[in-house]
Scaffold this motif. Structure first.
Motif, mmCIF file in Angstrom:
data_model
loop_
_atom_site.group_PDB
_atom_site.id
_atom_site.type_symbol
_atom_site.label_atom_id
_atom_site.label_comp_id
_atom_site.label_asym_id
_atom_site.label_seq_id
_atom_site.Cartn_x
_atom_site.Cartn_y
_atom_site.Cartn_z
ATOM 1 N N GLY A 1 26.158 41.636 -64.713
ATOM 2 C CA GLY A 1 25.994 40.783 -65.892
ATOM 3 C C GLY A 1 25.751 41.709 -67.062
ATOM 4 N N GLU A 2 24.850 41.334 -67.946
ATOM 5 C CA GLU A 2 24.522 42.228 -69.054
ATOM 6 C C GLU A 2 23.077 42.660 -68.898
ATOM 7 N N ASP A 3 22.646 42.837 -67.696
ATOM 8 C CA ASP A 3 21.241 43.092 -67.406
ATOM 9 C C ASP A 3 20.829 44.512 -67.781
ATOM 10 N N PRO B 1 20.216 50.216 -86.258
ATOM 11 C CA PRO B 1 20.459 49.262 -85.166
ATOM 12 C C PRO B 1 19.408 49.420 -84.070
ATOM 13 N N MET B 2 19.012 48.312 -83.486
ATOM 14 C CA MET B 2 17.976 48.364 -82.452
ATOM 15 C C MET B 2 18.421 47.597 -81.219
ATOM 16 N N LEU C 1 24.635 51.130 -78.234
ATOM 17 C CA LEU C 1 23.259 50.872 -77.811
ATOM 18 C C LEU C 1 23.223 50.129 -76.478
ATOM 19 N N GLN C 2 24.105 49.151 -76.338
ATOM 20 C CA GLN C 2 24.149 48.394 -75.086
ATOM 21 C C GLN C 2 24.529 49.318 -73.926
ATOM 22 N N MET D 1 30.551 48.542 -83.070
ATOM 23 C CA MET D 1 30.597 49.734 -82.249
ATOM 24 C C MET D 1 29.189 50.268 -81.987
ATOM 25 N N LEU D 2 28.355 50.245 -83.034
ATOM 26 C CA LEU D 2 26.976 50.712 -82.844
ATOM 27 C C LEU D 2 26.271 49.848 -81.801
#
Lengths: 161, 459
Positions: free
Chosen positions: B281-283, B385-386, B349-350, B344-345
């Motif tokens: 997933g996106e975990d 970005p955070m 980060l992801q 893109m940033l």
């Protein structure tokens, strides 16, 4: 492309990410090349737990390389017993495989003692065995990624993005 | 803790503290800044021991040397008084050692005669050994710090040299002497600083998703890390030239770092082949297996900011696209479309949140228009970005005329440091439409401002 790198890569298609079929990518028409590299014992020790061992075994089988043991070597099997370090119980130091070969290279000796043949074999498989030319095929969608001059291309045509 | 004087390079000021802090963390050394000023090349640190001081500085790029602080003052009278009071305990140990004195004047200069007078004023110290200018047992340096235009120093220090820094690497890796570079290769000094701030070290695995000619990989490998990288532009990895081929590998050969270079491959970060890059997933709460990520993403100014895909949605014509039956042909080049810088940033980060080990670092360069940054602290913070799984460690700024670029460094937080609310809020937050069919200027604010000369368009 080193076999270690291949162990870290899978199909680039989003649709393939959730299936277990996509990993590992299976080499096809692979032309192998051995590129010698200096031993980096510390790196191998750190990277070993991150390697998918089963995938590495499959890969070696596909490529007709010598069979790997069913389980990844224990960290303690990577370094020869260090007499000055009593913290390692001696029964942990029994090494699978060959004994008494290739010892006496001073390089990479750290606190852990000399690298064992197990570590050197791992080094050879992961970092010195490379795919020079060939294709990497996804077991799920069948897409084939080309490897040319050791560089794999994972760019997808727009209908697969 | 005893005090030590670091002689810093007076350049890239905002990176210096971040570098020292990173090196202290890497070596597990307690560090306290007792004096630090952006306008001064002298920094006083409290450290556990002279050995710790030498370890701290040996791979620093933005400092020159570290010294055991023997005395300090605002003029020579106070310096001598401080020397008597604080360092006389050291003197007997060096009674018969070979020694030398040197004078290091910052923003000022002294004639040879004056230098000699100054050094002679320390003749009360009971040093009876031989004077030896090269490799003495005891190397003492008198540091003078002049304010701009002043003829008298505003601060003085006396220190015993403990260790030189790793700044020599700046010369070793100078781009002018590197075989394979491109227009956007990162300056060697800053690439090395990036590797320091990102905690590159032996046994670690570092990755650069925008590797280009491999500047960050060279820097990471210099500090002992094993490195690999990818780029959407295969030409940069393949290199150029026939017989005398120049590529990333030849750079590694040039510096004797081949055994730490794993591989370069051609890939797009938004369609990354890296195992686990999309996570289950996106975990993002799951730990990854990369020790560090260093990158200088494309700004969309000198190099295009593109990802895989078609610029315009083909709609019903999709099945008639040339790529469908041509993509297996030799020499097929997949189409690419412009992409939004912000998106893109977010993607970087992801990716970092999913792929880094706990405590692993992402060091990423990011451009900003200066007026944006000058609109006050609040605005500045907002534009960084955070990600809920990443803690901001440091922000270093390299100013240019109308824009500047920043080195943002994040640390992958441990699962109990991550707020589950923030994480679920982020996952449910639908990604902005990073639309098809928009041109590069619409997608990239920085690019638009850059080509408008950073002027507000007249209304």
């Amino acid at each position: 492309m080193k076999l270690l790198t291949l162990n870290f890569l899978t199909c680039a298609r989003k649709a393939c990410k959730s299936t277990t079929l996509a990993f590992p990518l299976r080499p096809k028409d692979a032309e192998l090349e051995i590129v010698e590299a200096d031993l980096e014992p510390l790196f191998i020790r750190n990277i070993l737990p991150r390697v998918e061992w089963e995938a590495l075994r499959t890969l070696c089988q596909d490529l007709g390389l010598p069979q790997l043991p069913p389980a990844a070597p224990e960290p303690a099997a990577l370094f020869a017993p260090n007499p000055s370090d009593p913290s390692i119980p001696s029964d942990k130091l029994v090494r699978p495989g060959k004994e008494g070969e290739g010892e006496g290279e001073g390089e990479g000796e750290g606190e852990e003692g000399a690298p064992t043949q197990t570590l050197k074999d791992l080094h050879h498989v992961l970092l010195e065995t490379t795919i020079r030319e060939g294709k990497l095929v996804c077991g799920n969608c069948g897409h084939a990624y080309a490897v040319k001059e050791g560089i794999a291309n994972f760019l997808l045509p727009s209908h697969l993005v | 803790m005893p005090q030590y004087l670091v002689r810093l390079a007076q350049t890239h000021e905002s990176f210096r503290k971040a570098e020292l802090e990173a090196l202290a963390e890497l070596a597990g050394i307690d560090i306290r800044f007792d004096f630090y000023d952006e306008d001064s090349p002298f920094c006083i640190l409290a450290l556990p021991s002279p050995t710790a001081a030498a370890i701290l500085i040996h791979r620093s790029i933005l400092s020159l040397s570290i010294h055991e602080l023997w005395a300090q003052g605002t003029d020579y009278a106070t310096l001598h008084a401080s020397n008597h009071a604080a360092s006389s305990i050291f003197w007997p140990h060096y009674a018969t050692s070979s020694f030398r004195f040197t004078l290091d004047s910052y923003r000022g200069s002294r004639s040879t005669a004056t230098q000699r007078t100054i050094i002679d004023s320390f003749s009360y110290m009971p040093l009876n050994g031989r004077i030896k200018m090269s490799n003495p047992d005891l190397s003492l340096t008198i540091f003078e710090d002049f304010a701009t235009g002043s003829h008298e120093p505003r601060a003085l220090y006396l220190g015993r040299l403990l260790s030189l820094s790793g700044r020599i690497a700046k010369t070793t890796y100078d781009l002018k002497k590197r075989a394979y570079i491109s227009t956007t290769s990162m300056d060697a000094e800053l690439a090395l600083v990036t590797a320091n701030v990102a905690l590159a070290a032996p046994g670690k695995l570092f990755y650069d998703p925008f590797s280009g000619t491999g500047g960050f990989m060279v820097a990471g490998a210099h500090f002992g890390a094993s490195v690999w990288g990818s780029d959407i532009d295969g030409r940069s990895i393949r290199g150029k030239g026939g017989k005398a081929k120049k590529d990333v590998v030849s750079n590694m050969v040039q510096y004797g770092l081949t055994s730490r270079y794993l591989d370069g491959f051609i890939a797009d970060l938004t369609n990354s082949p890296i195992r686990g890059a999309r996570g289950p997933g996106e975990d993002a709460a799951r730990g990854g297996w990369l020790d560090g990520i260093m990158c200088d993403p494309p700004y969309g100014v000198r190099e295009g900011l593109k990802v895989l895909g078609l610029k315009r949605d083909p709609g019903e014509n999709r099945e008639r696209l040339a790529c469908v039956d041509r993509y297996m042909e030799e020499g097929y080049i997949p189409p690419k479309r412009p992409y939004s810088f912000e998106a893109m940033l977010e993607d970087i980060l992801q990716f970092a949140a999913v792929m880094l080990v706990v405590g692993g670092r992402l060091s990423m360069w990011m451009p900003t228009a200066n007026e944006e940054a000058e609109n006050g602290e609040e605005q500045k913070e907002l534009s960084i970005p955070m990600h809920p799984a990443l803690g901001l460690v440091s922000v270093c700024v390299q100013p240019f005329n109308k824009w500047s670029r920043r080195l943002l460094t994040y640390r992958r937080l441990s699962p109990d440091e991550i707020s589950p609310e923030a994480l679920s809020a982020m996952v449910s937050h639908k990604k902005r439409a990073h639309g098809n069919g928009q041109n590069a200027d619409d997608l990239n604010d920085f690019r638009r401002k850059y080509f408008q000369g950073f002027k507000e368009p007249e209304t």
